[in-house]
Scaffold this motif. Sequence first.
Motif, PDB file in Angstrom:
ATOM      1  N   VAL A   5       0.878  -1.170   0.000  1.00  0.00           N
ATOM      2  CA  VAL A   5       0.000   0.000   0.000  1.00  0.00           C
ATOM      3  C   VAL A   5       0.913   1.217   0.000  1.00  0.00           C
ATOM      4  O   VAL A   5       1.755   1.369   0.890  1.00  0.00           O
ATOM      5  N   LEU A   6       0.794   2.051  -1.004  1.00  0.00           N
ATOM      6  CA  LEU A   6       1.652   3.226  -1.107  1.00  0.00           C
ATOM      7  C   LEU A   6       1.150   4.313  -0.164  1.00  0.00           C
ATOM      8  O   LEU A   6      -0.003   4.724  -0.233  1.00  0.00           O
ATOM      9  N   GLU A   7       2.040   4.770   0.716  1.00  0.00           N
ATOM     10  CA  GLU A   7       1.674   5.749   1.740  1.00  0.00           C
ATOM     11  C   GLU A   7       2.338   7.093   1.449  1.00  0.00           C
ATOM     12  O   GLU A   7       3.496   7.140   1.030  1.00  0.00           O
ATOM     13  N   PRO A   8       1.631   8.202   1.685  1.00  0.00           N
ATOM     14  CA  PRO A   8       2.215   9.528   1.417  1.00  0.00           C
ATOM     15  C   PRO A   8       3.343   9.914   2.364  1.00  0.00           C
ATOM     16  O   PRO A   8       4.125  10.805   2.046  1.00  0.00           O
ATOM     17  N   ASP A   9       3.451   9.226   3.515  1.00  0.00           N
ATOM     18  CA  ASP A   9       4.507   9.566   4.465  1.00  0.00           C
ATOM     19  C   ASP A   9       5.708   8.638   4.350  1.00  0.00           C
ATOM     20  O   ASP A   9       6.573   8.609   5.234  1.00  0.00           O
ATOM     21  N   SER A  10       5.774   7.857   3.261  1.00  0.00           N
ATOM     22  CA  SER A  10       6.901   6.950   3.073  1.00  0.00           C
ATOM     23  C   SER A  10       8.123   7.722   2.592  1.00  0.00           C
ATOM     24  O   SER A  10       8.032   8.848   2.103  1.00  0.00           O
ATOM     25  N   GLU A  11       9.278   7.101   2.728  1.00  0.00           N
ATOM     26  CA  GLU A  11      10.533   7.711   2.269  1.00  0.00           C
ATOM     27  C   GLU A  11      11.187   6.769   1.255  1.00  0.00           C
ATOM     28  O   GLU A  11      11.476   5.616   1.565  1.00  0.00           O
ATOM     29  N   PRO A  12      11.381   7.236   0.013  1.00  0.00           N
ATOM     30  CA  PRO A  12      11.035   8.562  -0.494  1.00  0.00           C
ATOM     31  C   PRO A  12       9.543   8.672  -0.816  1.00  0.00           C
ATOM     32  O   PRO A  12       8.869   7.669  -1.003  1.00  0.00           O
ATOM     33  N   LYS A  13       9.068   9.890  -0.893  1.00  0.00           N
ATOM     34  CA  LYS A  13       7.647  10.116  -1.138  1.00  0.00           C
ATOM     35  C   LYS A  13       7.347  10.005  -2.625  1.00  0.00           C
ATOM     36  O   LYS A  13       7.905  10.735  -3.444  1.00  0.00           O
ATOM     37  N   ILE A  14       6.429   9.077  -2.972  1.00  0.00           N
ATOM     38  CA  ILE A  14       6.056   8.920  -4.379  1.00  0.00           C
ATOM     39  C   ILE A  14       4.557   9.118  -4.598  1.00  0.00           C
ATOM     40  O   ILE A  14       4.091   9.075  -5.744  1.00  0.00           O
ATOM     41  N   VAL A  15       3.785   9.308  -3.522  1.00  0.00           N
ATOM     42  CA  VAL A  15       2.345   9.562  -3.651  1.00  0.00           C
ATOM     43  C   VAL A  15       1.924  10.652  -2.682  1.00  0.00           C
ATOM     44  O   VAL A  15       2.582  10.886  -1.664  1.00  0.00           O
ATOM     45  N   ASP A  16       0.818  11.320  -3.002  1.00  0.00           N
ATOM     46  CA  ASP A  16       0.252  12.333  -2.107  1.00  0.00           C
ATOM     47  C   ASP A  16      -0.894  11.779  -1.267  1.00  0.00           C
ATOM     48  O   ASP A  16      -1.251  12.345  -0.245  1.00  0.00           O
ATOM     49  N   ASP A  17      -1.482  10.676  -1.742  1.00  0.00           N
ATOM     50  CA  ASP A  17      -2.573  10.027  -1.020  1.00  0.00           C
ATOM     51  C   ASP A  17      -2.329   8.524  -1.014  1.00  0.00           C
ATOM     52  O   ASP A  17      -1.579   7.989  -1.851  1.00  0.00           O
ATOM     53  N   VAL A  18      -2.984   7.830  -0.094  1.00  0.00           N
ATOM     54  CA  VAL A  18      -2.843   6.379   0.004  1.00  0.00           C
ATOM     55  C   VAL A  18      -3.356   5.724  -1.283  1.00  0.00           C
ATOM     56  O   VAL A  18      -4.414   6.072  -1.797  1.00  0.00           O
ATOM     57  N   VAL A  19      -2.583   4.777  -1.808  1.00  0.00           N
ATOM     58  CA  VAL A  19      -2.974   4.030  -3.008  1.00  0.00           C
ATOM     59  C   VAL A  19      -2.946   2.551  -2.666  1.00  0.00           C
ATOM     60  O   VAL A  19      -1.930   2.020  -2.226  1.00  0.00           O
ATOM     61  N   ASN A  20      -4.092   1.880  -2.870  1.00  0.00           N
ATOM     62  CA  ASN A  20      -4.250   0.480  -2.511  1.00  0.00           C
ATOM     63  C   ASN A  20      -4.290  -0.392  -3.762  1.00  0.00           C
ATOM     64  O   ASN A  20      -4.916  -0.008  -4.758  1.00  0.00           O
ATOM     65  N   PRO A  21      -3.650  -1.577  -3.744  1.00  0.00           N
ATOM     66  CA  PRO A  21      -3.655  -2.439  -4.935  1.00  0.00           C
ATOM     67  C   PRO A  21      -5.050  -2.801  -5.435  1.00  0.00           C
ATOM     68  O   PRO A  21      -5.324  -2.760  -6.634  1.00  0.00           O
ATOM     69  N   LEU A  22      -5.947  -3.173  -4.504  1.00  0.00           N
ATOM     70  CA  LEU A  22      -7.288  -3.582  -4.931  1.00  0.00           C
ATOM     71  C   LEU A  22      -8.084  -2.414  -5.500  1.00  0.00           C
ATOM     72  O   LEU A  22      -8.923  -2.598  -6.391  1.00  0.00           O
ATOM     73  N   ASP A  23      -7.830  -1.204  -5.005  1.00  0.00           N
ATOM     74  CA  ASP A  23      -8.462  -0.027  -5.599  1.00  0.00           C
ATOM     75  C   ASP A  23      -8.030   0.142  -7.054  1.00  0.00           C
ATOM     76  O   ASP A  23      -8.828   0.538  -7.910  1.00  0.00           O
ATOM     77  N   THR A  24      -6.751  -0.160  -7.308  1.00  0.00           N
ATOM     78  CA  THR A  24      -6.231  -0.048  -8.668  1.00  0.00           C
ATOM     79  C   THR A  24      -6.887  -1.077  -9.587  1.00  0.00           C
ATOM     80  O   THR A  24      -7.245  -0.768 -10.729  1.00  0.00           O
ATOM     81  N   VAL A  25      -7.037  -2.314  -9.094  1.00  0.00           N
ATOM     82  CA  VAL A  25      -7.728  -3.342  -9.878  1.00  0.00           C
ATOM     83  C   VAL A  25      -9.147  -2.890 -10.202  1.00  0.00           C
ATOM     84  O   VAL A  25      -9.632  -3.044 -11.338  1.00  0.00           O
TER      85      VAL A  25
END
Length: 223
Positions: free
Chosen positions: A153-173
């Motif tokens: 799950v891509l998180e906006p507070d991860s390092e390095p930052k690659i997203v501004d909002d949470v991105v979930n795999p199943l949402d993408t599907v």
Amino acid sequence: DIIPQNLFHSVCRLPMGVCPELMFKFLYKESASIVKEVDDNGNTALHLLLANPSYAGDGNSTYQQRSYRPRNRAYNQRQREFRYVLASNRDAIYTQNNCGHLPLRVAMDAGRRDVMTDLIMLNHEAVLLDERLEDSPTLIAHILGIVASSSDVLEPDSEPKIVDDVVNPLDTVFKLLRARPDFVSFGRPEVSDVEEERSNDGGKMSWRKKLNPFRLFSWDSKR
């Protein structure tokens, strides 16, 4: 051979492990003036890293993306270095090179399954733009399977930052299926085949066949 446009491009073309991970981190933080430059073929640094054959190895197994399988060190290194390059220029995922290829297409051609989930989750429209999908149900199923099986799950507070909002795999599907609902019909049997199976089974389909959602959809819709 194309001459690298800058230091960032040179680092992305070197064999994996030659440059320490700290170099990627340094360039991510300190190379704002060169990150959007492209080479003579229109490749960004992200294109070059994804096309680098030394990064495509045995650690690319789709199954290593599942939460119950430990990731090896090489896999983790590939993913971290990829994310530093991506974070340095997040617009690169929307950039086509001179061949008209987005980074996702480059990753697919290079066998970079270790980073395909991130690329698809960040720009699922790139899947819809690939003309090869029109006549390849197998490729579509493979892509959907890679994303759906991921625990990332891509998180906006991860390092390095690659997203501004949470991105979930199943949402993408879901987004892919909503954009192309015909994807779910690929692979279902012909009506004649289904009728033959039912006649051979006394009018009922076996429980094994019912477990296949594509077959179940086709059978129920024709009852």
